[in-house]
Design an enzyme around this catalytic site. Structure first.
Site, PDB file in Angstrom:
ATOM      1  N   CYS A   9      75.177 -60.591  17.733  1.00  0.00           N
ATOM      2  CA  CYS A   9      76.546 -60.175  18.055  1.00  0.00           C
ATOM      3  C   CYS A   9      76.811 -60.507  19.522  1.00  0.00           C
ATOM      4  O   CYS A   9      75.931 -60.323  20.366  1.00  0.00           O
ATOM      5  CB  CYS A   9      76.701 -58.685  17.802  1.00  0.00           C
ATOM      6  N   CYS A 132      77.745 -23.751  22.618  1.00  0.00           N
ATOM      7  CA  CYS A 132      78.683 -22.943  21.842  1.00  0.00           C
ATOM      8  C   CYS A 132      78.491 -21.471  22.206  1.00  0.00           C
ATOM      9  O   CYS A 132      77.502 -21.125  22.851  1.00  0.00           O
ATOM     10  CB  CYS A 132      78.489 -23.174  20.341  1.00  0.00           C
TER      11      CYS A 132
END
Length: 662
Positions: A9, A132
């Site tokens: 790529c 959290c």
């Protein structure tokens, strides 16, 4: 046929490896012997051997140019851009076998020499922090999702988790210095002074967990410098920090308060082991446990809540006035509602003093240790005593009396509401709002809502685990494994175990979970179950008297979980990860004319109902269509009996000659 597959790529990233894997699988399905050479930046190139090249019948290059072209001189070679190989590797290989020509290495232009660096190849260095309010589930699940997404996108990512046991996998100063962007997936406020001068992107753990790749891309595109604490140039003037918001400040306070509540509640429950009234006898162990839990831990609960709400708003200068305001709320009887108000009063007053009170440079150092605590504490304390305290205490007293004296109908309705809220977004804002309400009521010795909240919070994850067990054939293997983990997480009161199912099928998972949670909440309140500890799941039942009606509590949880599990098992569509039923062509069709067409999940998503994927030649009827990791029903369409040979799978999907299933 012996074939060599080469992929490269231009950006040297994940496309190289994805194309290689898909071409390998396609070659295997055709019965070819394949060797692969990948050119990317994520790992070193392993070139194919000279012996493999000599034995190869075909060289397939999915790249703009042929790497080290001289070694393939005289071999049959086919070259095309890698973008053509990804959508349909089967057709790509068929075209390669048909159109390959003898390769003339002299015709290949020389490859320019270049030095590839992470910057030029598009690889970015990312440091991330997840946190959290409870520091149990979302923190670690979001971290894992970001790590996997970062690797898939070809970036280098280091994720630090700030959970209930403190920081793990910590980010070093060297990591921060080398980072292109800082990603803070935090539902609470954290100390970000070490990231001064770096580009920072803020989001929630829920967003990072559900859309990790999009989150990383947004971080790279939208991150901003929040403070100029280093000499690193940001390409422009520093921009102000984003507003944190009411919800984030509140959750920060709840996060720091939770360990206090858990420890205090369990100490109180342990004191009940010796008898419900045993703590009234001075000098006994039961009295000591009650003093630790109720007399100390619960007494500190509201001040800690208020102090860390203020910390979230004004940083360290807000802690002292926040805790003073919280203690006043406790002594005035305003409870957790007063503590929340005191925290915001203290935080914003401390922030105002920091911003607007200007002092000579000679006495500026006195500001954080004298001026801010004094002025912010005076403002907060006076408002709490003369304005807020008495009305809020009356409201809290009325609420407590209502909850303690409400009839069975009101109790059931409240249980339905709290149970449905706990299952609505599986750890999101609505879930946390219900949870914070229950935790706050513990300070007023109101224990029934907390029992309903924790019971309902276990239902979605347990229910998904039951569903995968009851109707195994409707779930792919990966989902069945996730179901086992979900069941265990549910027992621990970690609702997030159901998130993989809710993310994939929200229109079925969320409603059926809310129904199950509402039933559990209603039953818990109707039975009059009381819970002393705000976390721990079924494991708190091991502590005598932590739950007053343990068997009825288990019945409530089991009822909601069965409703959720059975309901979703009935609603779930069949999973196409099962083996497809490859139909047989009519006897008149020759075996040589038949072939199999395979689609992956991405293929079908791309081609669904609009563009055919790979068309069979007019004289090559499709004999079978294989779907992998799909829900058949999502991609079904009516049979076309008027043309060719219809080929039926074990669902309503069809493939006809020249038009495979989309």
């Amino acid at each position: 046929m012996n074939v060599i597959l080469i992929t490269a790529c231009p950006s040297g990233m994940a496309t190289t490896f994805l194309a290689a894997r898909r071409l390998e699988q396609a070659a295997k399905r055709r019965g070819w012997e394949a060797r692969t050479e990948m050119h990317g930046e994520l790992e070193a190139v392993t070139p194919v051997s000279e012996a493999a090249i000599a034995a190869a019948d075909l060289i397939v290059v999915a790249a703009e140019r042929v790497p080290e072209a001289a070694r393939f001189a005289g071999k049959r070679l086919y070259r095309a851009p890698i973008q053509q190989a990804l959508p349909d590797p089967e057709a790509f290989l068929e075209r390669a076998a048909r159109e390959a020509t003898v390769f003339n290495a002299a015709s290949e232009p020389a490859e320019p020499a270049k030095t590839v660096s992470p910057e030029s190849s598009g690889i970015k260095r990312i440091v991330a922090v997840t946190a959290c309010p409870t520091g149990v589930a979302h923190t670690f699940m979001a971290a894992e999702a970001l790590e996997q997404a970062g690797r898939a996108l070809g970036h280098r990512i280091h994720v630090e988790t700030q959970g209930s046991v403190g920081a793990q996998n910590p980010i070093s100063d060297e990591d921060v210095e080398a980072a292109d962007v800082v990603l803070l997936a935090c539902d609470i406020e954290i100390d970000n002074a070490r990231f001064a001068g770096k580009r920072i992107y803020r989001t929630s753990t829920g967003s990072a967990l559900k859309q990790p790749q999009q989150t990383i891309q947004k971080a790279l595109d939208e991150a901003q410098v929040e403070s100029a604490g280093s000499e690193r140039k940001s390409g422009g003037s520093p921009k102000s920090a984003k507003e944190r918001g009411f919800y984030k400040h509140l959750l920060t306070g709840v996060s720091f308060m939770l360990p206090m509540v858990v420890a205090g509640g369990l100490c109180i429950a342990l004191s009940f082991v010796f008898g419900i009234k045993a703590f009234e006898q001075e000098g006994t162990l039961a009295a000591a446990l009650m003093q630790i839990g109720g007399g100390t831990a619960f007494a500190l609960m509201v001040p800690v809540l208020a102090g860390y709400i203020a910390y979230s708003i004004a940083d360290r200068p807000g802690i002292a006035p926040g805790m003073i305001g919280g203690m006043l709320a406790s002594t005035l009887g305003a409870g957790f509602i007063g503590g929340i108000l005191a925290g915001f009063l203290a935080g914003y007053s401390a922030k105002a003093v920091t911003r607007y009170v200007k002092l000579p440079a000679s006495v500026e150092s006195l500001k954080p240790i004298l001026i801010i605590p004094l002025l912010a504490s005076l403002v907060t304390g006076l408002i709490m005593i003369y304005v807020v305290g008495t009305p809020v205490a009356a409201v809290l007293s009325a609420l407590t009396a209502f909850l303690n004296d409400m009839g069975s109908t009101n109790a059931v309705l409240l249980g339905v509401l709290l149970g449905a809220m706990m299952c609505f977004d599986l750890g999101g804002p609505v879930n946390k709002a219900a949870y914070t309400f229950g935790v706050g009521l513990l300070s007023t010795e109101t224990y029934m809502p907390m029992a309903a909240i924790m019971a309902a919070g276990m239902v979605p994850a347990i229910g998904m685990g039951l569903a995968t067990f009851l109707r195994r054939g409707r779930f792919a293997q990966a989902e069945r494994e996730a179901g086992k983990a979900s069941f265990v997480l549910g027992l621990c009161f970690i609702s997030e175990g159901a998130i993989p199912f809710a993310a994939k099928d929200p229109l079925r998972v969320i409603p059926v979970s809310m129904v199950g949670g509402a039933v559990t909440g209603a039953l818990s309140m109707w039975f009059g179950v009381k819970l002393m500890a705000p976390h721990g799941g079924l494991f708190v039942l091991l502590i005598p008297n932590a739950v007053n009606l343990a068997l009825l509590y288990l019945l409530a949880i089991a009822a909601g979980s069965v409703i959720t599990g059975v309901g979703y098992a009935l609603l779930k569509r069949g999973e196409a990860g099962m083996a497809p039923a490859a139909a047989t062509l009519p006897e008149s069709a020759s075996a040589e004319a038949s072939r199999q067409v395979s689609f992956s999940e991405d293929d079908c998503t791309r081609w669904r109902g609009v563009t055919p994927g790979v068309k069979a030649a007019p004289d090559s009827p499709v004999s079978a269509v294989t779907f992998t990791n799909l829900d058949y029903a999502q991609y079904s369409y009516a049979p076309q009996a008027s043309r060719g040979h219809g080929v039926r799978l074990n669902t309503d999907c069809r493939a006809r000659r020249g038009h495979p299933a989309r």
